[in-house]
Design an enzyme around this catalytic site. Structure first.
Site, mmCIF file in Angstrom:
data_model
loop_
_atom_site.group_PDB
_atom_site.id
_atom_site.type_symbol
_atom_site.label_atom_id
_atom_site.label_comp_id
_atom_site.label_asym_id
_atom_site.label_seq_id
_atom_site.Cartn_x
_atom_site.Cartn_y
_atom_site.Cartn_z
ATOM 1 N N HIS A 13 -48.489 20.950 77.105
ATOM 2 C CA HIS A 13 -48.654 19.649 77.754
ATOM 3 C C HIS A 13 -50.148 19.350 77.878
ATOM 4 C CE1 HIS A 13 -48.281 16.224 80.156
ATOM 5 N NE2 HIS A 13 -47.538 16.661 81.148
ATOM 6 N N LYS A 49 -43.348 19.594 73.571
ATOM 7 C CA LYS A 49 -44.158 20.410 74.481
ATOM 8 C C LYS A 49 -43.731 21.871 74.436
ATOM 9 C CE LYS A 49 -45.322 16.747 77.800
ATOM 10 N NZ LYS A 49 -44.537 15.620 77.256
ATOM 11 N N GLU A 60 -35.469 12.706 83.601
ATOM 12 C CA GLU A 60 -35.386 11.887 82.402
ATOM 13 C C GLU A 60 -34.026 11.969 81.733
ATOM 14 O OE1 GLU A 60 -38.001 12.650 79.094
ATOM 15 O OE2 GLU A 60 -38.338 14.710 79.725
ATOM 16 N N PHE A 80 -47.970 11.926 87.006
ATOM 17 C CA PHE A 80 -48.293 11.953 88.427
ATOM 18 C C PHE A 80 -48.789 10.569 88.854
ATOM 19 C CE2 PHE A 80 -49.376 16.780 88.891
ATOM 20 C CZ PHE A 80 -48.035 17.078 88.715
ATOM 21 N N CYS A 96 -50.373 11.345 82.941
ATOM 22 C CA CYS A 96 -49.761 11.878 81.728
ATOM 23 C C CYS A 96 -49.088 10.825 80.862
ATOM 24 C CB CYS A 96 -48.771 12.984 82.094
ATOM 25 S SG CYS A 96 -49.572 14.386 82.903
ATOM 26 N N HIS A 130 -40.240 13.385 77.300
ATOM 27 C CA HIS A 130 -41.415 13.921 77.987
ATOM 28 C C HIS A 130 -41.258 15.436 78.078
ATOM 29 C CE1 HIS A 130 -44.959 13.879 80.509
ATOM 30 N NE2 HIS A 130 -44.323 14.579 81.434
#
Length: 418
Positions: free
Chosen positions: A342, A337, A316, A401, A165, A305
């Protein structure tokens, strides 16, 4: 290094103007899945694009040859080059390069073709004679870069960056380095993913990463909200034209923003898990700021994010505090998002576009659906409504990931003018 052209295809409307309209108005583009019957899945919501490839100039042969994600990339690349004002036919083709990010490649076509060659899963040994003649293109994501390179006549470096991502951030960061080191003069860079398919939904269902809030799809994506329960899968692309600042000025190009700093790190910890202290993301932020020669206090907005999972949002938040110190509490943070979902590898580039547009318009896009803040996420997440303010420098970050953590600083180019 500066951005002189861009185009966005995102849920809610194709084109950069439609994308910004959605964000600045705080509208959401999440809905129940329409691409297939999602009844068997735990999560049945997504952020889909209403996209007609023929309406955007693709031929029947191109549509047959290219996966949906590749179609997105080609349409966006064509728009970005046109927006930049560059006539690529007059440039040395060996000095034009392409980098395209993607997390999952041609997922939709692979899913569909596997269903055919396996007779809907009934055959243990698949029958290859039923495979699409372009099946190989779907297996190799490098075909995305090939299609874009063919379109723009690029014979310089051409590659796909696949880092989960963070791919959309990393592909642009890599493109900047290629110009900086002298390998290319112009880079067409960005990312694309079209992952809304049964196999992708099944994978995220298995780890309960996506939201099961299918009874209210419009408000299903809730980053930093205490009631959040997973992310909403999306799709899309953003592509940019990058060149060196003085070169852009010499040809009188419109300059959207400077890519002032970039860094990526790995947590070397867990495939899907994150350390709660956010140390690796904080390190990437610090290095990106150092490359930009900026103090943390110069950041006017953080494009987070903000996936909408408790682990990520808290991770974060800790990283922002660790890297920016007290300034983190004074800096608006938001997650787009909440509005466009996403889109995995594509989202980093889409968020770069959102950051550039925030600079262009002096507007911070909101975090939609944020009504009940998580007490452990105690920064200013710009709930519900966009905010007008001066935006000269933006920090945008990504987490993926595999432990990938990336950060980029975008700024008004006048900041470094003599």
């Amino acid at each position: 290094m500066v951005v002189t052209g861009m185009e966005v295809l995102a849920p809610g409307g194709v084109g950069t103007d439609n994308f910004w309209s959605l964000l600045s108005e705080g509208r959401t583009a999440t809905r129940g899945i329409t691409f297939f019957d999602p009844a068997q899945f735990r999560s049945r919501v997504a952020a889909e694009i209403d996209f007609d490839p023929y309406a955007h100039g693709l031929t029947p042969q191109e549509v047959r040859r290219m996966d949906r994600a590749a179609q997105f990339a080609v349409v966006a690349a064509r728009g970005a080059v046109a927006d930049s004002g560059l006539d690529t036919d007059t440039l040395d083709p060996y000095r034009i390069g392409v980098t395209i990010g993607s997390a999952v490649g041609a997922t939709m076509s692979l899913d569909e073709d596997y269903r055919v060659v396996s007779d809907a899963g009934r055959l243990d040994l698949v029958d290859h004679t039923y495979a699409d003649p372009f099946f190989y293109n779907y297996f190799v994501p490098s075909s995305f870069a090939t299609e874009v390179a063919r379109l723009v006549g690029a014979q310089g470096p051409s590659s796909v960056v696949s880092a989960g991502c963070t791919s959309g951030l990393d592909s642009v960061g890599y493109a900047v380095e290629l110009i900086r080191e002298g390998t290319a003069d112009v880079m067409v860079a960005g990312a694309t993913d079209a992952p809304i398919s049964p196999i992708t939904m099944a994978c995220f269902d298995a780890i309960k990463a996506t939201t099961p809030r299918h009874d209210d799809p419009e408000h299903a994506s809730r980053p930093f909200d205490d009631t959040r329960n997973g992310f909403v899968l999306g799709e899309g692309t953003a592509v940019f034209v990058l060149e060196e600042l003085e070169s852009a000025r010499r040809r009188g190009a419109r300059i959207y923003a400077e890519i002032a700093g970039y860094a990526t790190r790995s947590n070397a910890y867990h495939m899907t898990g994150l350390r709660p202290d956010g140390a690796e993301m904080a390190e990437a932020i610090t290095v990106a700021l150092d490359e930009a020669r900026m103090n943390p206090t110069a950041i006017d907005y953080i494009n987070a994010h903000g996936s909408g999972t408790k682990q990520n949002d808290r991770h974060e938040t800790a990283a922002f505090k660790r890297s920016l110190g007290e300034h983190a509490y004074r800096t608006p943070v938001s997650s787009i998002k909440s509005m466009v979902g996403h889109s995995l590898g594509a989202i980093g580039s889409i968020e770069i576009a959102a950051s550039i547009l925030a600079i262009q318009h002096d507007v911070v896009p909101p975090t939609a659906n944020l009504h009940t803040p998580d007490p452990q996420c105690d920064l200013d997440y710009v709930p519900l409504n966009a905010r007008e303010q001066i935006v000269d420098a933006v920090l945008t970050v990504g987490s993926g990931f595999g432990g990938f953590q990336s950060a980029m600083v975008l700024a008004q180019p006048e900041r470094n003018a003599a």
